[in-house]
Scaffold this active site. Sequence first.
Site, PDB file in Angstrom:
ATOM      1  N   TYR A  90       0.835  -1.203   0.000  1.00 17.63           N
ATOM      2  CA  TYR A  90       0.000   0.000   0.000  1.00 17.63           C
ATOM      3  C   TYR A  90       0.866   1.248   0.000  1.00 17.63           C
ATOM      4  CZ  TYR A  90      -3.757  -3.101   1.596  1.00 17.63           C
ATOM      5  OH  TYR A  90      -4.679  -4.125   1.712  1.00 17.63           O
ATOM      6  N   GLY A 111       6.807   7.345  -6.426  1.00 18.99           N
ATOM      7  CA  GLY A 111       7.879   6.388  -6.222  1.00 18.99           C
ATOM      8  C   GLY A 111       7.807   5.570  -4.950  1.00 18.99           C
ATOM      9  N   GLY A 151       5.490   3.212  -4.003  1.00 24.26           N
ATOM     10  CA  GLY A 151       5.232   1.818  -4.353  1.00 24.26           C
ATOM     11  C   GLY A 151       6.428   1.174  -5.029  1.00 24.26           C
ATOM     12  N   LYS A 152       7.065   1.923  -5.915  1.00 23.13           N
ATOM     13  CA  LYS A 152       8.252   1.414  -6.609  1.00 23.13           C
ATOM     14  C   LYS A 152       9.359   1.097  -5.606  1.00 23.13           C
ATOM     15  CE  LYS A 152      11.683   2.524 -10.131  1.00 23.13           C
ATOM     16  NZ  LYS A 152      12.142   3.493 -11.120  1.00 23.13           N
ATOM     17  N   ASN A 154      -8.422  -4.624 -11.227  1.00 21.34           N
ATOM     18  CA  ASN A 154      -7.544  -3.519 -10.816  1.00 21.34           C
ATOM     19  C   ASN A 154      -6.409  -3.370 -11.838  1.00 21.34           C
ATOM     20  OD1 ASN A 154      -5.932  -1.631  -9.567  1.00 21.34           O
ATOM     21  ND2 ASN A 154      -6.023  -2.599  -7.547  1.00 21.34           N
ATOM     22  N   TYR A 181       2.486  -4.049 -11.390  1.00 24.07           N
ATOM     23  CA  TYR A 181       3.221  -5.297 -11.174  1.00 24.07           C
ATOM     24  C   TYR A 181       3.877  -5.792 -12.459  1.00 24.07           C
ATOM     25  CZ  TYR A 181       0.527  -5.232  -6.838  1.00 24.07           C
ATOM     26  OH  TYR A 181      -0.037  -4.860  -5.648  1.00 24.07           O
TER      27      TYR A 181
END
Length: 109
Positions: A31, A40, A42-43, A69, A76
């Site tokens: 999350y 950035g 999440g990355k 989603n 991903y």
Amino acid sequence: AAIIGCIFLRDDRGIDKNKVAANEIEIARLYADTAFHGKGVGKGLMLAALDFAAKIQKKYVWLGVWKENQKAIDFYSSFGFEKTGEQTFLLGDDCQLDWIMQFRIPENQ
């Protein structure tokens, strides 16, 4: 300091929930606060998870993502995750279909 994202890794079960696979780890949750989407967070969490998986000598990283989603699926996929199966996910009384996506840790890491 504020929490702007989190990731939860689990290695106590494999993709086949009835078997534990020693060579894989699951990203059970990832999350980022919506105010930080595209910045950035999440990355960075994903890269840290993949690096950690390599360091503890896992061969695969997998996750489940709701098939509707597309933003998450695209995220991903950008790391090299590929759809390898499906599983049901119960959200309240609503049975939803998740895609299983898997990433193979490169041999040279």
